[in-house]
Design a protein around this motif. Structure first.
Motif, PDB file in Angstrom:
ATOM      1  N   ILE A 189       6.149 -15.115  30.182  1.00 40.65           N
ATOM      2  CA  ILE A 189       5.722 -13.945  29.425  1.00 40.65           C
ATOM      3  C   ILE A 189       6.331 -13.912  28.030  1.00 40.65           C
ATOM      4  CG2 ILE A 189       5.745 -11.417  29.364  1.00 40.65           C
ATOM      5  CD1 ILE A 189       3.844 -12.681  31.421  1.00 40.65           C
ATOM      6  N   VAL A 190       7.597 -14.225  27.884  1.00 39.14           N
ATOM      7  CA  VAL A 190       8.274 -14.088  26.583  1.00 39.14           C
ATOM      8  C   VAL A 190       8.468 -15.434  25.898  1.00 39.14           C
ATOM      9  CG1 VAL A 190       9.433 -11.941  27.194  1.00 39.14           C
ATOM     10  CG2 VAL A 190      10.556 -14.123  27.680  1.00 39.14           C
ATOM     11  N   LEU A 191       7.699 -16.455  26.283  1.00 45.25           N
ATOM     12  CA  LEU A 191       7.911 -17.768  25.675  1.00 45.25           C
ATOM     13  C   LEU A 191       7.630 -17.755  24.190  1.00 45.25           C
ATOM     14  CD1 LEU A 191       5.086 -20.294  26.675  1.00 45.25           C
ATOM     15  CD2 LEU A 191       4.803 -17.829  26.669  1.00 45.25           C
ATOM     16  N   SER A 222      -5.383 -10.478  32.223  1.00 43.62           N
ATOM     17  CA  SER A 222      -4.461 -11.372  31.541  1.00 43.62           C
ATOM     18  C   SER A 222      -3.187 -11.558  32.347  1.00 43.62           C
ATOM     19  CB  SER A 222      -4.104 -10.824  30.156  1.00 43.62           C
ATOM     20  OG  SER A 222      -3.327  -9.647  30.278  1.00 43.62           O
ATOM     21  N   VAL A 223      -2.485 -12.666  32.105  1.00 47.86           N
ATOM     22  CA  VAL A 223      -1.234 -12.947  32.816  1.00 47.86           C
ATOM     23  C   VAL A 223      -0.241 -11.819  32.613  1.00 47.86           C
ATOM     24  CG1 VAL A 223       0.751 -14.503  32.913  1.00 47.86           C
ATOM     25  CG2 VAL A 223      -1.553 -15.439  32.718  1.00 47.86           C
ATOM     26  N   SER A 224      -0.103 -11.347  31.369  1.00 43.81           N
ATOM     27  CA  SER A 224       0.891 -10.311  31.093  1.00 43.81           C
ATOM     28  C   SER A 224       0.542  -9.015  31.795  1.00 43.81           C
ATOM     29  CB  SER A 224       1.015 -10.069  29.585  1.00 43.81           C
ATOM     30  OG  SER A 224      -0.227  -9.713  29.024  1.00 43.81           O
ATOM     31  N   SER A 225      -0.760  -8.660  31.872  1.00 47.80           N
ATOM     32  CA  SER A 225      -1.151  -7.423  32.538  1.00 47.80           C
ATOM     33  C   SER A 225      -0.869  -7.487  34.027  1.00 47.80           C
ATOM     34  CB  SER A 225      -2.636  -7.146  32.300  1.00 47.80           C
ATOM     35  OG  SER A 225      -2.903  -6.912  30.946  1.00 47.80           O
ATOM     36  N   VAL A 226      -1.214  -8.605  34.657  1.00 46.29           N
ATOM     37  CA  VAL A 226      -0.983  -8.756  36.092  1.00 46.29           C
ATOM     38  C   VAL A 226       0.500  -8.703  36.407  1.00 46.29           C
ATOM     39  CG1 VAL A 226      -1.190 -10.341  38.036  1.00 46.29           C
ATOM     40  CG2 VAL A 226      -3.123 -10.012  36.493  1.00 46.29           C
ATOM     41  N   GLN A 227       1.297  -9.423  35.630  1.00 46.28           N
ATOM     42  CA  GLN A 227       2.719  -9.472  35.928  1.00 46.28           C
ATOM     43  C   GLN A 227       3.428  -8.182  35.549  1.00 46.28           C
ATOM     44  OE1 GLN A 227       4.550 -13.091  34.576  1.00 46.28           O
ATOM     45  NE2 GLN A 227       3.298 -14.339  35.924  1.00 46.28           N
ATOM     46  N   ALA A 228       2.849  -7.405  34.620  1.00 51.33           N
ATOM     47  CA  ALA A 228       3.446  -6.115  34.308  1.00 51.33           C
ATOM     48  C   ALA A 228       3.377  -5.198  35.515  1.00 51.33           C
ATOM     49  CB  ALA A 228       2.724  -5.477  33.120  1.00 51.33           C
ATOM     50  N   VAL A 229       2.265  -5.263  36.254  1.00 51.68           N
ATOM     51  CA  VAL A 229       2.087  -4.382  37.400  1.00 51.68           C
ATOM     52  C   VAL A 229       3.012  -4.770  38.543  1.00 51.68           C
ATOM     53  CG1 VAL A 229       0.452  -3.632  39.153  1.00 51.68           C
ATOM     54  CG2 VAL A 229      -0.277  -3.801  36.771  1.00 51.68           C
ATOM     55  N   PHE A 234       8.895  -7.838  33.861  1.00 59.83           N
ATOM     56  CA  PHE A 234      10.092  -7.137  33.414  1.00 59.83           C
ATOM     57  C   PHE A 234      11.365  -7.793  33.928  1.00 59.83           C
ATOM     58  CE2 PHE A 234       6.549  -4.203  33.261  1.00 59.83           C
ATOM     59  CZ  PHE A 234       6.574  -3.926  31.909  1.00 59.83           C
ATOM     60  N   ALA A 235      11.281  -8.479  35.044  1.00 62.08           N
ATOM     61  CA  ALA A 235      12.441  -9.254  35.492  1.00 62.08           C
ATOM     62  C   ALA A 235      12.739 -10.358  34.487  1.00 62.08           C
ATOM     63  CB  ALA A 235      12.174  -9.841  36.874  1.00 62.08           C
ATOM     64  N   GLU A 236      11.674 -11.042  34.031  1.00 64.74           N
ATOM     65  CA  GLU A 236      11.862 -12.092  33.035  1.00 64.74           C
ATOM     66  C   GLU A 236      12.386 -11.519  31.724  1.00 64.74           C
ATOM     67  OE1 GLU A 236       8.829 -14.755  30.432  1.00 64.74           O
ATOM     68  OE2 GLU A 236       8.839 -15.243  32.587  1.00 64.74           O
ATOM     69  N   GLU A 237      11.801 -10.397  31.283  1.00 62.08           N
ATOM     70  CA  GLU A 237      12.210  -9.799  30.018  1.00 62.08           C
ATOM     71  C   GLU A 237      13.656  -9.329  30.072  1.00 62.08           C
ATOM     72  OE1 GLU A 237       9.429  -6.737  29.059  1.00 62.08           O
ATOM     73  OE2 GLU A 237       8.025  -8.140  28.128  1.00 62.08           O
ATOM     74  N   ASN A 238      14.050  -8.666  31.155  1.00 62.03           N
ATOM     75  CA  ASN A 238      15.418  -8.163  31.249  1.00 62.03           C
ATOM     76  C   ASN A 238      16.435  -9.293  31.178  1.00 62.03           C
ATOM     77  OD1 ASN A 238      14.595  -5.497  31.427  1.00 62.03           O
ATOM     78  ND2 ASN A 238      14.600  -5.470  33.670  1.00 62.03           N
ATOM     79  N   ASN A 269       7.382   0.048  28.030  1.00 61.08           N
ATOM     80  CA  ASN A 269       6.224  -0.590  28.648  1.00 61.08           C
ATOM     81  C   ASN A 269       6.375  -0.644  30.161  1.00 61.08           C
ATOM     82  OD1 ASN A 269       3.757  -1.892  28.743  1.00 61.08           O
ATOM     83  ND2 ASN A 269       4.601  -3.903  28.309  1.00 61.08           N
ATOM     84  N   HIS A 270       7.610  -0.863  30.609  1.00 57.18           N
ATOM     85  CA  HIS A 270       7.877  -0.902  32.049  1.00 57.18           C
ATOM     86  C   HIS A 270       7.561   0.446  32.684  1.00 57.18           C
ATOM     87  CE1 HIS A 270      10.868  -2.105  35.482  1.00 57.18           C
ATOM     88  NE2 HIS A 270       9.633  -2.008  35.876  1.00 57.18           N
ATOM     89  N   VAL A 271       8.048   1.520  32.043  1.00 53.38           N
ATOM     90  CA  VAL A 271       7.797   2.869  32.565  1.00 53.38           C
ATOM     91  C   VAL A 271       6.307   3.165  32.588  1.00 53.38           C
ATOM     92  CG1 VAL A 271       8.132   5.323  32.120  1.00 53.38           C
ATOM     93  CG2 VAL A 271      10.048   3.749  31.856  1.00 53.38           C
TER      94      VAL A 271
END
Length: 289
Positions: A189-191, A222-229, A234-238, A269-271
């Motif tokens: 996600i954050v690459l 999208s990948v980001s939308s699916v993984q956001a849900v 957010f695990a990757e971002e944190n 975004n997480h909230v």
């Protein structure tokens, strides 16, 4: 010198055709389009590209599915030009995109990345402004007196840690610095953000011009939308921001370290995603009752 447009492909075929057509219809046609098929099961995209008989188009198919990060890295390996774009196979270049970013690259030859203006579209090609993209607009540095914004070093990193206001598929990259830094392995996600801040740490600069020349497609698949849900985003971002805060502190970049620790837009975004996911579940429950 042609600009390499690298297009990692795995997705909707109709949107892919639209993306390819938008590249080939650029007013500045000095380009090479390389489609890197990540083992899409249908031969239609390959057959359609061959029917175009355009010598600027190359098609390659990976032997195995590399995934998002792996295929992006593969695209960078295949670049031959001094500058390149890694364009989404569902996005759209407006006709003046290549001419605009090429002119900016000539004016700022030392820049590692050029970020043009972007509008967001939905699955039906309508211009939309979701909340996350309105926040991106607020975070985007404002041009002064019509001149492009130039960021480097800690200022560039700080701006991006507050919120990554760029749109990765729209960015023009200078090949040399990107090859020296490379995409970090293990990130999905954050690459793109990691690459940008690594370029900042290596002395690179980012140039932003607000003139809109690119349409970025935002859709739920999208990948980001699916993984956001499901929380993986957010695990990757944190983990990423925690490591970045430490790195910036060690580098002597206190403002960047503070911005990385806060990573406020990621938290917001997480909230928002959790609220939307809850509302969606309630609606489905009520509909089936």
């Amino acid at each position: 010198m042609p600009i390499d447009v690298m297009m990692p492909f795995y997705g909707d075929v109709a949107q892919f055709r639209q993306a390819v057509t938008s590249v080939l219809e650029q007013t500045d046609g000095d380009l090479r389009l390389v489609v890197v098929d990540d083992c899409y099961p249908d031969p239609e995209p390959r057959e359609w590209l061959a029917s175009l008989t355009d010598p600027r188009v190359e098609y390659l198919r990976n032997e195995t599915n590399l995934g998002v990060n792996g295929n992006f890295r593969r695209c960078v390996e295949l670049v031959e030009a001094d500058h390149f774009v890694v364009m989404g196979c569902d996005d759209v270049m407006l006709p003046d995109y290549l001419g605009t970013v090429r002119a900016l690259a000539r004016t700022h030859p030392g820049a590692s990345v050029i970020a043009p203006g972007v509008q967001v579209i939905d699955d039906q090609d309508r211009v939309v402004r979701p909340l996350g993209d309105r926040i991106k607009e607020l975070l985007t540095p404002a041009a002064q007196s019509g001149r492009p914004v130039v960021l480097d070093g800690e200022a560039m990193a700080t701006s991006l840690y507050h919120g990554n206001w760029t749109y990765f598929p729209s960015l023009l990259w200078r090949t040399g610095p990107v090859r020296e830094v490379g995409f970090r392995p293990g990130l999905e996600i954050v690459l793109d953000l990691a690459l940008l801040v690594d370029l900042a740490a290596a002395g690179g600069a980012l140039v932003h011009d607000p003139a809109v020349v690119f349409h970025y497609r935002r859709h739920e698949a999208s990948v980001s939308s699916v993984q956001a849900v499901d929380g993986r985003r957010f695990a990757e971002e944190n983990a990423f921001f925690a490591a970045e805060a430490r790195r910036c502190a060690d580098r002597g970049w206190p403002r960047a370290a503070r911005a990385a620790r806060l990573h406020a837009t990621s938290r917001l975004n997480h909230v928002q995603s959790r609220v939307l996911a809850t509302v969606g579940r309630l609606r489905r429950t009520n509909a089936s009752a």
